[in-house]
Design a protein around this motif. Sequence first.
Motif, mmCIF file in Angstrom:
data_model
loop_
_atom_site.group_PDB
_atom_site.id
_atom_site.type_symbol
_atom_site.label_atom_id
_atom_site.label_comp_id
_atom_site.label_asym_id
_atom_site.label_seq_id
_atom_site.Cartn_x
_atom_site.Cartn_y
_atom_site.Cartn_z
ATOM 1 N N ASN A 1 -1.580 -1.298 -4.186
ATOM 2 C CA ASN A 1 -2.132 0.060 -4.302
ATOM 3 C C ASN A 1 -0.987 0.969 -4.753
ATOM 4 O O ASN A 1 -0.171 1.401 -3.953
ATOM 5 C CB ASN A 1 -2.712 0.522 -2.959
ATOM 6 N N LYS B 1 1.617 7.921 0.514
ATOM 7 C CA LYS B 1 2.043 7.931 1.924
ATOM 8 C C LYS B 1 3.425 8.567 2.043
ATOM 9 O O LYS B 1 4.203 8.527 1.085
ATOM 10 C CB LYS B 1 2.130 6.483 2.434
ATOM 11 N N ASP C 1 -5.757 6.407 -0.616
ATOM 12 C CA ASP C 1 -5.115 5.597 0.422
ATOM 13 C C ASP C 1 -6.152 4.845 1.271
ATOM 14 O O ASP C 1 -5.804 3.954 2.028
ATOM 15 C CB ASP C 1 -4.241 6.508 1.304
ATOM 16 N N ALA C 2 -7.409 5.211 1.154
ATOM 17 C CA ALA C 2 -8.458 4.459 1.847
ATOM 18 C C ALA C 2 -8.938 3.370 0.894
ATOM 19 O O ALA C 2 -10.095 3.344 0.452
ATOM 20 C CB ALA C 2 -9.592 5.382 2.268
ATOM 21 N N GLU C 3 -8.004 2.469 0.519
ATOM 22 C CA GLU C 3 -8.254 1.472 -0.523
ATOM 23 C C GLU C 3 -8.768 0.150 0.036
ATOM 24 O O GLU C 3 -9.438 -0.604 -0.668
ATOM 25 C CB GLU C 3 -6.967 1.222 -1.327
ATOM 26 N N ASP D 1 0.835 -1.200 0.000
ATOM 27 C CA ASP D 1 0.000 0.000 0.000
ATOM 28 C C ASP D 1 0.876 1.257 0.000
ATOM 29 O O ASP D 1 1.369 1.667 1.050
ATOM 30 C CB ASP D 1 -0.922 -0.016 1.233
HETATM 31 ZN ZN ZN Z 1 -4.111 2.860 2.314
#
Ligand code: ZN
Length: 496
Positions: free
Chosen positions: A320, A277, A347-349, A270
Amino acid sequence: MQISLETKPYAALGTDALVSYVFEEADPVQGRISELDQAANGLLRNLAKSGELTGKTLEMTLIHAPAGLKAARLLLVGAGKREQFTSATLRKIAGAALRYLKARSVKQLAFLIRENNATEEFTQSIAEGALAANFESDKYKTEKKNDKSIDTLVLTGYSDADRAAGEKGLSRGRIIAEAQNFARDLINEPSNKLTPKILAEKAEAMAKQAGLAVEILDEKKIADLKMGALLSVAQGGPEPPRVMVVTYTPAHLKPGAPVIGLIGKAVTFDTGGISIKPADGMEKMKYDMAGGATMLGVMRALAVLKPNVKVICVVPSTENMPGGTAQKPGDIQTAMSGKTIEVLNTDAEGRLILADGIHYAKQLGATHLIDAATLTGAIVVALANVNAGVFGSDQPFTDKFLASSKAAGEKMWQMPIDDDYREFIKGTVADIQNIGSGKGGGAITGAMFIKEFTGDSPWIHLDIAGTAWNDDAKPWLAKGPTGVALRTLVHLVMSY
Ligand code: ZN
Ligand code: BES
Ligand code: ZN
């Protein structure tokens, strides 16, 4: 590690180390331990008198060449207050003793069970604690710590009458701990060695070996099924997504019995996608597939333990990545269920891929849903690395789950998820948005989003972002992946 159970007198056991445990009380030298004390001319009483042996939790007292014993060493582990002693304490004692002795290059050990503890439950916890403790994250080291691992463990102090229960506990504990270590091995793999494709191959191999039905959905099948939420995450990089479906069906299906759906987030790396990030600590995001690995581990154990209910495990997996084809903040996606999602933060995957995983599990016939995911940093803020967060839509189901977590010795804490939080994810241009509107409660918002896809089915969501990985070693567990929630889930499914 070979584990066996012995009913012969423990004093005559030839081993590198005999381990037992003492309670924190006025006289910690009691019962079996007082036999040892007498053989050693009061050595243990003297240690207690001098304050060196107190029984405080996980205190280690190592005695070399103990009189009256054939063992080369005697290790006494503090068990804390007798009133607070549970199988969870014993699991930690067994693990901590093993790691303490392993660091001293001991190869064989014998574990002496205390009076009244020679039961199935306690024996299971010793086997679980020892096998989990023997695991090291050194697969890619050319010099292996595991060369130091303990070779044999003899469980001793059992009478002929205890044997059957002890053997049962030992065998169950071994099945569960080996499944936990299987999951931990997967979680440890870096993303260049474990892509969604490779994870699916490993899941398929495990399922076939275990005698479970398995189907791997490739990118084409995933597109045919219109899993738009999963595909939106996968489009950011070249690695194709996979969905693993592993099914256990009992020999006798009771009509009306629940069908348990286990859905695990498996993002093999991720980066955050376009909402990228920070670099610092990003390497840890290889463990963003811990939920999926744990569910696969649960299935591996269930294949042997043979519960009475059908279990369908669905593991959606993708990377991701922030490639040129990646989805961008503001993009609108249509999930398999038909709901539209405004992706405000790429990022809210995890919640996106779970949306399709859950919908698919329901379509396959799951009536009771449980998902596990390293979903939010917010759960780490709320509960640190101590408790996993539990969210439930049906209190009786959640209570049953929490009882299993207690029995399995895994710390979990129920979080709120009432309708007031629905506001947070209400969409402006689509049905829902994938992050809250900045009012806090990030772990709850994540859960609320997933809930949208569960319909009326009783559902539990586990946020294991804080508990799936130990940054520091514990006396009873190496640093790295923990395999948290596996024991609880196995206990729950076995309780039907
Ligand atoms: Zn994430
Ligand atoms: N995989 C992360 C969550 C995570 C954080 C796991 C720390 C393990 C340790 C997840 O996909 C994520 O990035 N969540 C975001 C959500 C936010 C954008 C609403 C987070 O928690 O910051
Ligand atoms: Zn993630």
